[in-house]
Scaffold this motif. Structure first.
Motif, PDB file in Angstrom:
ATOM      1  N   LEU A 374       0.833  -1.011   0.030  1.00 58.66           N
ATOM      2  CA  LEU A 374       0.123  -0.048  -0.016  1.00 58.66           C
ATOM      3  C   LEU A 374       1.039   1.396   0.103  1.00 58.66           C
ATOM      4  N   ILE A 375       0.694   2.333  -0.907  1.00 57.27           N
ATOM      5  CA  ILE A 375       1.347   3.352  -1.106  1.00 57.27           C
ATOM      6  C   ILE A 375       0.501   4.730  -1.221  1.00 57.27           C
ATOM      7  N   ASP A 376       0.988   5.624  -0.218  1.00 60.97           N
ATOM      8  CA  ASP A 376       0.048   6.889  -0.476  1.00 60.97           C
ATOM      9  C   ASP A 376       0.967   8.077   0.008  1.00 60.97           C
ATOM     10  N   ASN A 377       0.314   9.325  -0.295  1.00 59.77           N
ATOM     11  CA  ASN A 377       1.194  10.497   0.009  1.00 59.77           C
ATOM     12  C   ASN A 377       0.434  11.269   0.998  1.00 59.77           C
ATOM     13  N   PHE A 378      -0.519  10.774   1.804  1.00 60.76           N
ATOM     14  CA  PHE A 378      -1.188  11.586   2.838  1.00 60.76           C
ATOM     15  C   PHE A 378      -1.617  10.621   4.086  1.00 60.76           C
ATOM     16  N   LEU A 379      -1.947  11.329   5.308  1.00 54.15           N
ATOM     17  CA  LEU A 379      -2.345  10.761   6.415  1.00 54.15           C
ATOM     18  C   LEU A 379      -3.611  11.468   6.833  1.00 54.15           C
ATOM     19  N   GLU A 380      -4.653  10.660   7.148  1.00 56.10           N
ATOM     20  CA  GLU A 380      -5.988  11.474   7.581  1.00 56.10           C
ATOM     21  C   GLU A 380      -5.914  10.923   8.961  1.00 56.10           C
ATOM     22  N   VAL A 381      -6.175  11.858  10.106  1.00 53.55           N
ATOM     23  CA  VAL A 381      -6.375  11.758  11.581  1.00 53.55           C
ATOM     24  C   VAL A 381      -7.627  11.710  11.894  1.00 53.55           C
ATOM     25  N   GLY A 382      -8.021  11.545  13.087  1.00 53.76           N
ATOM     26  CA  GLY A 382      -9.393  11.184  13.709  1.00 53.76           C
ATOM     27  C   GLY A 382     -10.186  12.404  13.554  1.00 53.76           C
ATOM     28  N   ASP A 383      -9.775  13.899  13.600  1.00 54.72           N
ATOM     29  CA  ASP A 383     -10.444  14.989  13.620  1.00 54.72           C
ATOM     30  C   ASP A 383     -10.887  15.268  12.156  1.00 54.72           C
ATOM     31  N   GLY A 384     -10.416  14.451  11.167  1.00 56.70           N
ATOM     32  CA  GLY A 384     -10.412  14.893   9.556  1.00 56.70           C
ATOM     33  C   GLY A 384      -9.430  15.538   9.053  1.00 56.70           C
ATOM     34  N   THR A 385      -8.448  15.975   9.834  1.00 62.97           N
ATOM     35  CA  THR A 385      -7.519  16.607   9.521  1.00 62.97           C
ATOM     36  C   THR A 385      -6.416  15.671   8.394  1.00 62.97           C
ATOM     37  N   VAL A 386      -6.107  16.326   7.382  1.00 62.22           N
ATOM     38  CA  VAL A 386      -5.187  15.552   6.482  1.00 62.22           C
ATOM     39  C   VAL A 386      -3.765  16.031   6.387  1.00 62.22           C
ATOM     40  N   PHE A 387      -2.859  15.199   6.598  1.00 60.06           N
ATOM     41  CA  PHE A 387      -1.584  15.876   6.313  1.00 60.06           C
ATOM     42  C   PHE A 387      -1.013  14.963   5.216  1.00 60.06           C
ATOM     43  N   THR A 388      -0.195  15.912   4.321  1.00 59.43           N
ATOM     44  CA  THR A 388       0.205  15.472   3.143  1.00 59.43           C
ATOM     45  C   THR A 388       1.824  15.514   3.026  1.00 59.43           C
ATOM     46  N   ALA A 389       2.411  14.700   2.176  1.00 64.24           N
ATOM     47  CA  ALA A 389       3.945  14.709   1.889  1.00 64.24           C
ATOM     48  C   ALA A 389       4.386  14.293   0.589  1.00 64.24           C
ATOM     49  N   ASP A 390       5.290  14.766   0.020  1.00 68.45           N
ATOM     50  CA  ASP A 390       5.502  13.998  -1.100  1.00 68.45           C
ATOM     51  C   ASP A 390       5.998  12.801  -1.199  1.00 68.45           C
ATOM     52  N   LEU A 391       5.598  12.022  -2.243  1.00 67.09           N
ATOM     53  CA  LEU A 391       6.403  10.823  -2.383  1.00 67.09           C
ATOM     54  C   LEU A 391       7.546  10.943  -3.580  1.00 67.09           C
ATOM     55  N   GLU A 392       8.562  11.043  -3.198  1.00 67.05           N
ATOM     56  CA  GLU A 392       9.402  11.654  -3.921  1.00 67.05           C
ATOM     57  C   GLU A 392       9.957  10.479  -4.887  1.00 67.05           C
ATOM     58  N   GLN A 393       9.977   9.395  -4.363  1.00 68.71           N
ATOM     59  CA  GLN A 393      10.355   8.147  -5.283  1.00 68.71           C
ATOM     60  C   GLN A 393       9.983   6.778  -4.477  1.00 68.71           C
ATOM     61  N   ALA A 394       9.329   5.972  -5.077  1.00 73.10           N
ATOM     62  CA  ALA A 394       9.030   4.529  -4.702  1.00 73.10           C
ATOM     63  C   ALA A 394       9.580   3.817  -6.071  1.00 73.10           C
ATOM     64  N   ASP A 395      10.867   3.342  -6.010  1.00 74.40           N
ATOM     65  CA  ASP A 395      11.379   2.466  -7.398  1.00 74.40           C
ATOM     66  C   ASP A 395      11.332   1.006  -6.696  1.00 74.40           C
ATOM     67  N   PHE A 396      10.607   0.150  -7.654  1.00 72.78           N
ATOM     68  CA  PHE A 396      10.736  -1.091  -7.339  1.00 72.78           C
ATOM     69  C   PHE A 396      11.329  -1.997  -8.414  1.00 72.78           C
ATOM     70  N   SER A 397      12.332  -2.688  -8.499  1.00 68.21           N
ATOM     71  CA  SER A 397      13.028  -3.305  -9.525  1.00 68.21           C
ATOM     72  C   SER A 397      13.302  -4.745  -9.239  1.00 68.21           C
ATOM     73  N   ASN A 398      12.757  -5.642 -10.071  1.00 63.72           N
ATOM     74  CA  ASN A 398      12.954  -7.192  -9.772  1.00 63.72           C
ATOM     75  C   ASN A 398      12.205  -7.699  -8.653  1.00 63.72           C
ATOM     76  N   CYS A 399      11.194  -7.126  -8.512  1.00 68.13           N
ATOM     77  CA  CYS A 399      10.315  -7.557  -7.261  1.00 68.13           C
ATOM     78  C   CYS A 399       9.241  -8.282  -7.510  1.00 68.13           C
ATOM     79  N   ILE A 400       8.719  -9.013  -6.575  1.00 71.47           N
ATOM     80  CA  ILE A 400       7.433  -9.816  -6.710  1.00 71.47           C
ATOM     81  C   ILE A 400       6.696  -9.223  -5.692  1.00 71.47           C
ATOM     82  N   ILE A 401       5.140  -8.727  -5.796  1.00 70.70           N
ATOM     83  CA  ILE A 401       4.055  -8.358  -5.157  1.00 70.70           C
ATOM     84  C   ILE A 401       3.060  -9.306  -5.207  1.00 70.70           C
ATOM     85  N   ASP A 402       2.872 -10.018  -4.226  1.00 67.57           N
ATOM     86  CA  ASP A 402       1.848 -11.139  -4.469  1.00 67.57           C
ATOM     87  C   ASP A 402       1.125 -11.243  -3.090  1.00 67.57           C
TER      88      ASP A 402
END
Length: 521
Positions: A374-402
């Motif tokens: 699971l990959i995202d660029n935000f976080l929502e907390v209990g009071d509805g506030t949403v924090f955000t941050a850049d996903l600058e890079q998520a590189d997957f090479s020769n990987c299995i996701i299963d």
């Protein structure tokens, strides 16, 4: 009428009186008892830590009510074992009655002190439960391995309170604390001479480095774990093992050593790399049966990864195997196995590189909603506030996701704010993605035909095509029929020259943490 009523009352009283009798006629045991096991193995216990309770069932298969003259431990009252015979605690019992074709339970426990035995860091302690004496005597052997250990725990004060660590202060000024302690200078090197048993959270302080040497065994009690504080560092220096004993590997697990707990999730807390921890390196380690295998938060402000994870395995996590919040991770030849939610959760952006890793979630302990990755660029907390941050890079090479779900990769971005980056790339990967109801058909995040983002990937519909050895035991070696064979490309990742078992990579390489190998069905 009165005659019948009188007769009925006499009969009822007789039956009631008979059912309450305790003086039934018994005959002495003739040595024909049967047992559920010939030897009770109490497995390994740490010195001065009580064992689990084990049980032995004793059967009287005869048609006679019998009386067992004695049931006792061979060493009598001096034995380090403790018995409970049909609800009565002790070590020696006299005239124990057992009805015809009936059975009873005997429960066994022990607490042992390694200092009571001569030599070494472990000792095999034995005794026996003896039934009767002389020619009619029968025995059930008792066997326990007691092992010395280094115990690390928070200080207990005179007022009964226990040392705690300050985690932070909320908006109202209330402190959040957790039971734990800072490691002293003399405790910052963990060797393979004795296992370590940790109670509460052991913390590495500012500018301190915890070094865990090859072959070390670290056991955490319930609700315990490891915290690497601001400017602290963790160096796990495991090496490749040459035998099934994993003599070079570092193992982090719970402190219950019985086989029944070998794969029970959630026995301890987590390894927590807090915001500001730096230069954490984990090599040839197994992290199993935690609530969260590793939790890493934010980067250390440098260009170096906060966590470098090589040739390691994380599995049987109650919630998440590897959880990163705005983290910076580089991982090679590693396996993130089954977890109650996601095996890998890259939350609130960050920077990540994964090469030749296997992410496979075959969780069976409960219903699982989250995907393997699971990959995202935000976080929502209990009071509805949403924090955000850049996903600058998520590189997957020769990987299995299963995993066991139909879709095992979910990508999510903050809504209505395109300025927050969500950058990701998958190269030469096998991804379990069976979108049978076309839920993601028009979702731009899953543009699998865009080679700039998804290059040389294979969408797996049937996990059997990957051909694992044993998913139930997190053994993700790939077999002769695996779709992962020869689908990798090592030309763009020359640093990964061998697989998790030390076998050399070829080009084209096999995808995932392991090269293809033969194994028995």
């Amino acid at each position: 009428m009165k005659k019948y009523l009188y007769t009925f009352l006499i009969l009822a009283i007789t039956i009631l009186w008979s059912s309450c009798r305790k003086d039934f006629v018994t005959v002495p045991s003739s040595g024909q008892l049967q047992f559920s096991k010939d030897t009770v193995y109490l497995d390994t216990v740490f010195t001065n830590i009580g064992s689990s309770t084990y049980n032995l069932k004793v059967y009287n298969r005869s048609d006679d009510d019998i009386r067992i003259p004695t049931i006792q431990l061979g060493e009598g009252e001096s034995s380090n074992y403790r018995l409970n015979v049909d609800g009565i605690a002790g070590k020696v019992f006299q005239d124990v009655e057992l009805l015809a074709n009936d059975s009873m339970f005997i429960f066994v426990e022990t607490t042992l002190d390694i200092n009571d035995f001569a030599g070494g860091n472990q000792f095999l302690y034995t005794d026996a439960i003896e039934f009767d004496t002389g020619n009619n005597q029968q025995k059930v052997e008792l066997v326990t391995l007691v092992q010395d250990a280094v115990f690390l725990y928070p200080q207990q004060f005179d007022d009964g309170t226990v040392e705690t660590l300050l985690l932070g202060v909320d908006d109202e000024g209330n402190e959040t604390r957790i039971e734990g302690f800072f490691l002293e200078d003399s405790e910052l090197t963990w060797t393979n001479e004795k296992p370590y048993v940790v109670y509460g959270y052991a913390a590495v302080g500012q500018n301190d480095v915890l070094t865990v040497e090859a072959g070390a065994r670290v056991h955490f009690h319930a609700d315990s774990g490891l915290i690497i504080g601001n400017m602290g560092s963790l160096q796990v220096n495991g090496v490749l093992s040459t035998t099934e004993d994993l003599e070079g590997e570092v193992i982090f697990e719970g402190d219950r050593l019985e086989p029944g707990f070998a794969n029970v999730p959630g026995q301890w807390g987590t390894i927590w790399l807090t915001d500001g921890s730096t230069n954490n390196n984990i090599n040839y380690a197994t992290i199993k049966n935690a609530s969260v295998g590793i939790l890493t938060e934010n980067s250390d402000g440098t260009t170096n990864p906060t966590l470098t994870l090589n040739n390691s395995k994380i599995y049987n996590s109650a919630t998440i195997g590897l959880l990163a919040r705005t983290g910076h991770i580089e991982a090679n030849n590693s396996v993130i196995g089954s977890a109650g939610q996601a095996s890998l959760y890259l939350n609130l952006g960050g920077e990540y590189t994964f090469r030749h890793c296997t992410f496979a979630n075959y969780w069976t302990n409960s219903f699982r909603v989250a995907p393997t990755v699971l990959i995202d660029n935000f976080l929502e907390v209990g009071d509805g506030t949403v924090f955000t941050a850049d996903l600058e890079q998520a590189d997957f090479s020769n990987c299995i996701i299963d995993g066991s779900n139909s879709i095992e990769l979910i990508l999510q971005k903050v809504e209505n704010d395109s300025s927050v980056l969500l950058n990701y790339n998958f190269r030469n990967c096998l991804i379990k993605f069976d979108d049978f109801n076309n839920r993601f058909l028009n979702d731009e995040l899953y543009a699998f035909n865009n080679s700039a983002i998804f290059d040389e990937i294979e969408l797996v519909i049937n996990s059997n095509t990957i051909d694992y050895k044993d998913t139930a035991n997190n053994e993700f070696f790939i077999g002769a029929d695996s779709a992962a064979i020869g689908e990798g490309n090592t030309s763009n990742i020359p640093a990964v020259q061998s697989d998790l078992l030390g076998n050399p990579r070829t080009n084209p390489s096999d995808v995932g943490a392991y090269n293809f190998t033969t194994f028995d069905d």
